[in-house]
Every structure is written in structure tokens, then in C-alpha cells.
Design a protein around this motif. Structure first.
Motif, PDB file in Angstrom:
ATOM      1  N   LYS A   4     -18.737   7.620 -71.448  1.00  0.00           N
ATOM      2  CA  LYS A   4     -18.670   9.071 -71.222  1.00  0.00           C
ATOM      3  C   LYS A   4     -19.765   9.782 -72.012  1.00  0.00           C
ATOM      4  O   LYS A   4     -20.020   9.458 -73.166  1.00  0.00           O
ATOM      5  CB  LYS A   4     -17.320   9.632 -71.674  1.00  0.00           C
ATOM      6  CG  LYS A   4     -16.159   9.228 -70.825  1.00  0.00           C
ATOM      7  CD  LYS A   4     -16.059  10.117 -69.636  1.00  0.00           C
ATOM      8  CE  LYS A   4     -14.772   9.805 -68.876  1.00  0.00           C
ATOM      9  NZ  LYS A   4     -14.854  10.294 -67.517  1.00  0.00           N
ATOM     10  N   THR A   6     -20.283  13.571 -73.051  1.00  0.00           N
ATOM     11  CA  THR A   6     -19.655  14.888 -73.125  1.00  0.00           C
ATOM     12  C   THR A   6     -20.432  15.703 -74.146  1.00  0.00           C
ATOM     13  O   THR A   6     -20.548  15.288 -75.294  1.00  0.00           O
ATOM     14  CB  THR A   6     -18.180  14.767 -73.562  1.00  0.00           C
ATOM     15  OG1 THR A   6     -17.498  13.918 -72.634  1.00  0.00           O
ATOM     16  CG2 THR A   6     -17.502  16.112 -73.595  1.00  0.00           C
ATOM     17  N   TYR A  32     -17.881   6.549 -75.776  1.00  0.00           N
ATOM     18  CA  TYR A  32     -18.598   7.815 -75.649  1.00  0.00           C
ATOM     19  C   TYR A  32     -19.986   7.713 -76.266  1.00  0.00           C
ATOM     20  O   TYR A  32     -20.176   6.996 -77.237  1.00  0.00           O
ATOM     21  CB  TYR A  32     -17.853   8.945 -76.395  1.00  0.00           C
ATOM     22  CG  TYR A  32     -16.529   9.296 -75.787  1.00  0.00           C
ATOM     23  CD1 TYR A  32     -16.439  10.283 -74.828  1.00  0.00           C
ATOM     24  CD2 TYR A  32     -15.375   8.634 -76.175  1.00  0.00           C
ATOM     25  CE1 TYR A  32     -15.222  10.599 -74.248  1.00  0.00           C
ATOM     26  CE2 TYR A  32     -14.151   8.949 -75.609  1.00  0.00           C
ATOM     27  CZ  TYR A  32     -14.082   9.935 -74.650  1.00  0.00           C
ATOM     28  OH  TYR A  32     -12.891  10.239 -74.078  1.00  0.00           O
ATOM     29  N   HIS A  54     -21.140  12.962 -62.162  1.00  0.00           N
ATOM     30  CA  HIS A  54     -20.269  14.056 -62.573  1.00  0.00           C
ATOM     31  C   HIS A  54     -19.325  14.369 -61.414  1.00  0.00           C
ATOM     32  O   HIS A  54     -19.751  14.381 -60.258  1.00  0.00           O
ATOM     33  CB  HIS A  54     -21.104  15.293 -62.934  1.00  0.00           C
ATOM     34  CG  HIS A  54     -20.295  16.401 -63.490  1.00  0.00           C
ATOM     35  ND1 HIS A  54     -19.672  17.339 -62.708  1.00  0.00           N
ATOM     36  CD2 HIS A  54     -19.981  16.709 -64.773  1.00  0.00           C
ATOM     37  CE1 HIS A  54     -19.017  18.184 -63.471  1.00  0.00           C
ATOM     38  NE2 HIS A  54     -19.189  17.825 -64.734  1.00  0.00           N
ATOM     39  N   GLU A 103     -15.455  21.053 -66.294  1.00  0.00           N
ATOM     40  CA  GLU A 103     -15.612  20.166 -67.444  1.00  0.00           C
ATOM     41  C   GLU A 103     -16.995  19.546 -67.389  1.00  0.00           C
ATOM     42  O   GLU A 103     -17.503  19.236 -66.321  1.00  0.00           O
ATOM     43  CB  GLU A 103     -14.556  19.059 -67.431  1.00  0.00           C
ATOM     44  CG  GLU A 103     -13.159  19.568 -67.707  1.00  0.00           C
ATOM     45  CD  GLU A 103     -12.165  18.441 -67.867  1.00  0.00           C
ATOM     46  OE1 GLU A 103     -12.546  17.360 -68.332  1.00  0.00           O
ATOM     47  OE2 GLU A 103     -10.997  18.664 -67.524  1.00  0.00           O
ATOM     48  N   ASP A 105     -17.963  16.545 -68.502  1.00  0.00           N
ATOM     49  CA  ASP A 105     -17.880  15.108 -68.776  1.00  0.00           C
ATOM     50  C   ASP A 105     -18.612  14.329 -67.683  1.00  0.00           C
ATOM     51  O   ASP A 105     -18.327  14.521 -66.498  1.00  0.00           O
ATOM     52  CB  ASP A 105     -16.433  14.632 -68.822  1.00  0.00           C
ATOM     53  CG  ASP A 105     -15.644  15.261 -69.953  1.00  0.00           C
ATOM     54  OD1 ASP A 105     -16.257  15.653 -70.947  1.00  0.00           O
ATOM     55  OD2 ASP A 105     -14.409  15.348 -69.828  1.00  0.00           O
TER      56      ASP A 105
END
Length: 156
Positions: A4, A6, A32, A54, A103, A105
Motif C-alpha cells: 500500500k 498511502t 506499506y 487506485h 481515499e 490508498d
């Protein structure tokens, strides 16, 4: 492997571009991309970015997290400019069908080439200021090449 990405905004994030092979920093659990200033809570890997996805924006060619605004390059050739300082996550200009993203992410598929024993803090200590500048310049050149850009606004 899917990792991920973010944003923490405020130029605390790593830029990622499909096709790039570079050193990246992941969270200790490797789930992450690491955010923030250099520290000892991350792990260094050499990896290739295979894809960026995405849920609202679809396939992404790259995310350039340099400066007060981030540039997100979509697979259709469009660029989205996102405020990263005063109003993090605000899309500038509204030239696109998507005016707001719920979002931020991203799922990033990577291929790990090498795992080192270093953290971002240890790597920073090992490099001279000139080496850091050289690495940053070379990354920007590589990003421009991979994104097929000739005149990027995030030149340094």
C-alpha cells in the motif's frame, strides 16, 4: 507482492513510477511504503514498481511526491495535481471527471530484487550531501523518462 502507498502529504512520501527500479523504504511488516522523515522504523529494499492501482482513479503510471503539490499521472495520459500542504488531498483545477477522491490508498505491485539490513536513517548517514543530490537528480531524470515527460513542473 502488493504494498500500500498511502500519503502522509507535506512531502513526506516516496515517489513511485511504474517501471522504476530503485531503493524504497517499507514499513517493518512490509505492507506499506514508509512515510515520514528518515528513521529506524522502516526497512530498505531494492525493487521494481510493476503497477500502481487506485480504486477510483484506476491504473496509474506514477506518483511524484515532490513539493507542495503531488502529481499523479494516470494511464490515460492525464495528470492530476493534488495539494499536499495547505489542503492535503484537494485536486486542483477540476479538469477531470473525478473532483474528489474518497481515499488516497494505492495498491502497488512490486518485485523485490534485494533486501538490505539498512533503514532510511542508516542509509542517510552513509551518504554524503553530494551523493544525496546526485541520487535525487538521477531519480528525476528517470521519472521523466519513464513518464515520457519533457518539461515537468517539479524540476529542481
Amino acid at each position: 507482492m502488493i504494498v500500500k502507498w498511502t500519503p502522509a502529504w507535506y512531502e513526506l512520501d516516496q515517489s513511485i513510477v511504474v517501471g522504476d527500479i530503485d531503493v524504497f523504504y517499507l514499513s517493518k511488516d512490509r505492507c506499506y511504503f514508509y512515510n515520514g522523515f528518515m528513521g529506524n522504523n522502516d526497512c530498505e529494499i531494492k525493487a521494481e514498481i510493476l503497477s500502481i492501482r487506485h480504486p477510483e482513479l484506476g491504473d496509474v503510471k506514477g506518483i511524484i511526491a515532490i513539493g507542495l503539490c503531488y502529481s499523479i499521472y494516470l494511464s490515460d495520459g492525464n495528470e492530476i495535481i493534488v495539494e499536499a500542504e495547505e489542503y492535503p488531498g484537494y485536486i486542483e483545477g477540476y479538469k477531470y471527471a473525478i473532483k474528489e477522491v474518497k481515499e488516497w490508498d494505492f495498491d502497488v505491485q512490486i518485485k523485490i530484487i534485494e533486501e538490505t539490513e539498512l533503514t532510511s536513517a542508516k542509509r542517510a548517514q552513509a551518504l554524503t550531501p553530494n551523493e544525496k543530490k546526485y541520487i535525487a537528480r538521477e531519480r528525476i531524470k528517470r521519472y521523466k523518462y519513464l513518464l515520457d515527460l519533457t518539461d515537468a513542473v517539479w524540476d529542481r
